[in-house]
Enzyme design. Sequence first.
Site, short mmCIF file in Angstrom:
data_model
loop_
_atom_site.label_atom_id
_atom_site.label_comp_id
_atom_site.label_asym_id
_atom_site.label_seq_id
_atom_site.Cartn_x
_atom_site.Cartn_y
_atom_site.Cartn_z
N SER A 82 54.73 71.19 24.04
CA SER A 82 53.54 71.69 24.62
C SER A 82 53.82 73.25 25.02
O SER A 82 53.80 74.16 24.16
CB SER A 82 53.28 70.74 25.91
OG SER A 82 52.09 71.27 26.56
N HIS A 93 50.10 70.77 22.04
CA HIS A 93 48.84 70.70 22.89
C HIS A 93 48.17 72.00 22.95
O HIS A 93 48.65 73.22 23.17
CB HIS A 93 49.53 70.40 24.46
CG HIS A 93 50.17 68.86 24.48
ND1 HIS A 93 50.82 68.79 25.58
CD2 HIS A 93 50.00 68.00 23.80
CE1 HIS A 93 51.03 67.47 25.51
NE2 HIS A 93 50.70 67.15 24.45
N ASP A 133 54.13 63.56 27.79
CA ASP A 133 53.76 63.21 26.48
C ASP A 133 54.86 63.17 25.44
O ASP A 133 55.71 63.93 25.44
CB ASP A 133 52.53 64.11 26.00
CG ASP A 133 51.82 63.53 24.87
OD1 ASP A 133 51.74 62.37 24.58
OD2 ASP A 133 51.26 64.24 24.13
#
Length: 194
Positions: free
Chosen positions: A14, A41, A134
């Site tokens: 991310s 992301h 995540d």
Amino acid sequence: MSRQRIKAVVMGASWGGLEAYSTVLSRLPATLPVPVLLVQHQHPTAGDKLPWLLDTRTAMRVMRAMDKAALEPGCVYVAPPGYHMLVDNDHTLCYSLAPPVNYSRPSIDELFFSAGHVYGRGLLSVILTGANDDGAAGTRYIKQRGGITVAQSPQTAEAVIMPQAAIDTGCVDWTGDLVQIGDFVVEQVFGLQE
């Protein structure tokens, strides 16, 4: 950690992911005999710049993942913004518009769950820098299925939350900095090829 034949590599990042991926992928040769699938992301309207940017930083062929595409060795597949990228039982990619997971679509966990189901102990997963958790649940699942799990050492990550969350599951086999991770992937993939 026992040696095993790796059939695919999955990665997730991310915050700080572009630079992290650039470093890891720069260590991978064009002859890598497995596909690499990655989730970064991104905002749903981010466009298709990421595959192009990464393609300039690795010898492997980098492309946007396409729905129903067959996975090929030596290729890096980048999840498109706004879709979960999954691996189907026939080793093809598929898109999903299921709700975001950890506020993200694409989600690292969704890729890891599907790839872990398909490849089992033939999968190597990598969690890199990021600002949420995540990938932690997906890391746990891949470990339960017998795969090899890797996380960036938090002290080397631009954002520590994501790799630390994976490590906190107790299911990460190995940690290192970005250069070490790239070299570790190569070592594991080429270690037991038939």
